[in-house]
Design a protein around this motif. Structure first.
Motif, PDB file in Angstrom:
ATOM      1  N   LYS A  89     -19.507  -3.820  19.425  1.00 49.40           N
ATOM      2  CA  LYS A  89     -18.123  -3.471  19.086  1.00 49.40           C
ATOM      3  C   LYS A  89     -17.370  -2.835  20.251  1.00 49.40           C
ATOM      4  CE  LYS A  89     -16.837  -2.195  15.113  1.00 49.40           C
ATOM      5  NZ  LYS A  89     -16.533  -1.456  13.874  1.00 49.40           N
ATOM      6  N   ARG A  90     -18.100  -2.332  21.236  1.00 43.91           N
ATOM      7  CA  ARG A  90     -17.488  -1.701  22.417  1.00 43.91           C
ATOM      8  C   ARG A  90     -16.494  -0.614  22.011  1.00 43.91           C
ATOM      9  NH1 ARG A  90     -18.461  -4.586  27.181  1.00 43.91           N
ATOM     10  NH2 ARG A  90     -16.948  -3.211  28.190  1.00 43.91           N
ATOM     11  N   THR A  91     -16.887   0.244  21.116  1.00 43.66           N
ATOM     12  CA  THR A  91     -16.020   1.346  20.690  1.00 43.66           C
ATOM     13  C   THR A  91     -16.708   2.676  20.956  1.00 43.66           C
ATOM     14  OG1 THR A  91     -16.930   1.248  18.443  1.00 43.66           O
ATOM     15  CG2 THR A  91     -14.918  -0.009  18.891  1.00 43.66           C
ATOM     16  N   GLY A  92     -15.926   3.740  21.020  1.00 46.45           N
ATOM     17  CA  GLY A  92     -16.465   5.074  21.236  1.00 46.45           C
ATOM     18  C   GLY A  92     -17.036   5.234  22.631  1.00 46.45           C
ATOM     19  N   SER A  93     -18.040   6.084  22.760  1.00 46.27           N
ATOM     20  CA  SER A  93     -18.660   6.339  24.053  1.00 46.27           C
ATOM     21  C   SER A  93     -19.474   5.127  24.475  1.00 46.27           C
ATOM     22  CB  SER A  93     -19.571   7.574  23.959  1.00 46.27           C
ATOM     23  OG  SER A  93     -20.233   7.792  25.171  1.00 46.27           O
ATOM     24  N   PHE A  94     -19.155   4.588  25.655  1.00 50.58           N
ATOM     25  CA  PHE A  94     -19.820   3.368  26.116  1.00 50.58           C
ATOM     26  C   PHE A  94     -20.689   3.710  27.313  1.00 50.58           C
ATOM     27  CE2 PHE A  94     -19.911  -1.230  27.159  1.00 50.58           C
ATOM     28  CZ  PHE A  94     -20.171  -1.694  25.878  1.00 50.58           C
ATOM     29  N   SER A  95     -21.985   3.621  27.146  1.00 49.52           N
ATOM     30  CA  SER A  95     -22.939   4.053  28.159  1.00 49.52           C
ATOM     31  C   SER A  95     -23.278   2.926  29.130  1.00 49.52           C
ATOM     32  CB  SER A  95     -24.216   4.544  27.488  1.00 49.52           C
ATOM     33  OG  SER A  95     -24.858   3.458  26.822  1.00 49.52           O
ATOM     34  N   GLU A  96     -24.019   3.288  30.174  1.00 51.70           N
ATOM     35  CA  GLU A  96     -24.500   2.278  31.126  1.00 51.70           C
ATOM     36  C   GLU A  96     -25.450   1.306  30.424  1.00 51.70           C
ATOM     37  OE1 GLU A  96     -24.794   4.033  35.522  1.00 51.70           O
ATOM     38  OE2 GLU A  96     -25.843   5.307  34.074  1.00 51.70           O
ATOM     39  N   GLU A  97     -26.227   1.829  29.484  1.00 51.94           N
ATOM     40  CA  GLU A  97     -27.118   0.952  28.725  1.00 51.94           C
ATOM     41  C   GLU A  97     -26.318  -0.089  27.949  1.00 51.94           C
ATOM     42  OE1 GLU A  97     -29.459   4.733  29.381  1.00 51.94           O
ATOM     43  OE2 GLU A  97     -27.390   4.200  28.946  1.00 51.94           O
ATOM     44  N   ASP A  98     -25.229   0.359  27.311  1.00 51.36           N
ATOM     45  CA  ASP A  98     -24.382  -0.572  26.555  1.00 51.36           C
ATOM     46  C   ASP A  98     -23.787  -1.640  27.470  1.00 51.36           C
ATOM     47  OD1 ASP A  98     -24.859   0.716  24.174  1.00 51.36           O
ATOM     48  OD2 ASP A  98     -23.119   2.041  24.350  1.00 51.36           O
ATOM     49  N   GLU A  99     -23.397  -1.230  28.678  1.00 54.51           N
ATOM     50  CA  GLU A  99     -22.831  -2.181  29.628  1.00 54.51           C
ATOM     51  C   GLU A  99     -23.839  -3.277  29.944  1.00 54.51           C
ATOM     52  OE1 GLU A  99     -19.936  -2.579  30.782  1.00 54.51           O
ATOM     53  OE2 GLU A  99     -18.848  -0.695  30.584  1.00 54.51           O
ATOM     54  N   ILE A 100     -25.096  -2.900  30.140  1.00 56.02           N
ATOM     55  CA  ILE A 100     -26.124  -3.890  30.474  1.00 56.02           C
ATOM     56  C   ILE A 100     -26.400  -4.789  29.277  1.00 56.02           C
ATOM     57  CG2 ILE A 100     -28.553  -4.162  31.098  1.00 56.02           C
ATOM     58  CD1 ILE A 100     -28.305  -1.636  32.784  1.00 56.02           C
ATOM     59  N   ILE A 101     -26.444  -4.216  28.073  1.00 59.21           N
ATOM     60  CA  ILE A 101     -26.650  -5.021  26.871  1.00 59.21           C
ATOM     61  C   ILE A 101     -25.546  -6.075  26.747  1.00 59.21           C
ATOM     62  CG2 ILE A 101     -26.618  -4.964  24.343  1.00 59.21           C
ATOM     63  CD1 ILE A 101     -28.015  -2.234  24.519  1.00 59.21           C
ATOM     64  N   CYS A 102     -24.299  -5.632  26.949  1.00 57.82           N
ATOM     65  CA  CYS A 102     -23.168  -6.569  26.860  1.00 57.82           C
ATOM     66  C   CYS A 102     -23.245  -7.643  27.935  1.00 57.82           C
ATOM     67  CB  CYS A 102     -21.845  -5.812  26.972  1.00 57.82           C
ATOM     68  SG  CYS A 102     -21.409  -4.910  25.479  1.00 57.82           S
TER      69      CYS A 102
END
Length: 314
Positions: free
Chosen positions: A255-268
């Motif tokens: 959903k790319r909402t709220g706090s977006f971490s480096e981990e989330d960036e790699i997952i995306c």
């Protein structure tokens, strides 16, 4: 208590300062001692502070006509501290002679400019205690820098291992999504404030124990130093005589909402194609999902969404 009268010459301007201090070098620091020519200056050591005060006042009065305007002192870069105590070097020779001729009236010991300069040099050399403190400070800073570099390296390793783990999981998920898409089981996306789910369905009731979502929970797990997670979260499945419906939890990075971490960036980044495809699916209304997955169990009368049911094709 021994005290001093100092007669300090300015390094750049034709003037000198007459004042009283218990420590000449410490006093000079207050009006920038780097501007003082200590080699050409004098110090007068007296037996008491009272005698130093008397001699200072006598010299001020005696040579008052050679005094330099305090405004001129400040305007030419001098300190406002003691700005009224500066005198023109035009009376320097008379001052030196005055002190010599009146040695018996104002007993004092003269400290030459050479001695003052030597004392200053000695004072500027760091003591062993100062050197030790500086060494300790440098060692602490070096350790702090080392810890920071180690943290940076550890973080780099974390993210590299995360990407490698995700690259292992990605083909498994892509294959399962392709299978469901080819079988016509993809119904759409259901999003709430708590997260997003993929809805899959089949008009044929599955037998007991059979699952519409073909991957076991651990199949989409990933691990890396200091962390772990799952790309496709927990899932629910309900079956009635009219068919089977499952909802599978999607990762928060989707959903790319709220706090977006480096981990989330790699997952995306790793799941860019899958996420882009999922975002193009139809949105399933909350009312429909609430009927299909009610609190307490499966509600059989989900025929209120006939158009949606027609999309469940084999």
């Amino acid at each position: 208590m021994v005290s001093y009268v100092y007669i300090l010459r300015d390094m750049k301007h034709p003037r000198f300062k007459i004042g009283k201090a218990n420590n000449i070098l410490a006093r000079a620091r207050s009006f920038r001692r780097e501007t003082i020519d200590f080699q050409e200056s004098l110090g007068l050591r007296l037996v008491s502070e009272a005698d130093a005060y008397v001699l200072e006042k006598i010299l001020h009065r005696t040579f008052r006509l050679a005094g330099v305007d305090p405004l001129e002192v400040v305007a030419s870069g001098g300190s406002s501290d003691g700005a009224s105590e500066w005198f023109s070097t035009s009376c320097w020779a008379r001052l030196v002679r005055y002190l010599k001729d009146n040695q018996d009236l104002y007993p004092h010991e003269t400290i030459s400019g050479k001695e003052l300069a030597a004392l200053l040099k000695e004072q500027l050399v760091p003591s062993q205690a100062v050197l030790s403190r500086e060494q300790i400070r440098k060692e602490k800073e070096a350790r702090r820098n080392e810890r920071e570099l180690e943290a940076i390296e550890y973080r780099r390793t974390q993210l590299e291992c995360l990407r490698a783990s995700l690259n292992t999981v990605q083909p498994i998920i892509a294959q399962e999504l392709d299978r469901l898409r080819l079988n016509g089981n993809i119904a759409g996306i259901y999003e709430t404030s708590m997260g997003a789910c993929l809805l899959i369905a089949d008009r044929v009731p599955l037998p007991s124990g059979a699952l519409l979502w073909g991957l076991k929970p651990h199949s989409t797990n990933y691990e890396y130093p200091g962390g772990f997670g799952s790309i496709m979260g927990g899932f629910n499945q309900v079956t009635s005589l009219s068919g089977t419906v499952s909802k599978v939890g999607l990762p928060s990075a989707y959903k790319r909402t709220g706090s977006f971490s480096e981990e989330d960036e790699i997952i995306c980044d790793v799941f860019r194609e899958e996420f882009e495809w999922l975002r193009q699916l139809q949105q399933i209304p909350d009312a429909w999902v609430s009927v299909i997955f009610p609190i307490g169990g499966f509600f059989p009368h989900y025929q209120i969404a006939p158009n949606w049911r027609m999309r469940w094709k084999k």
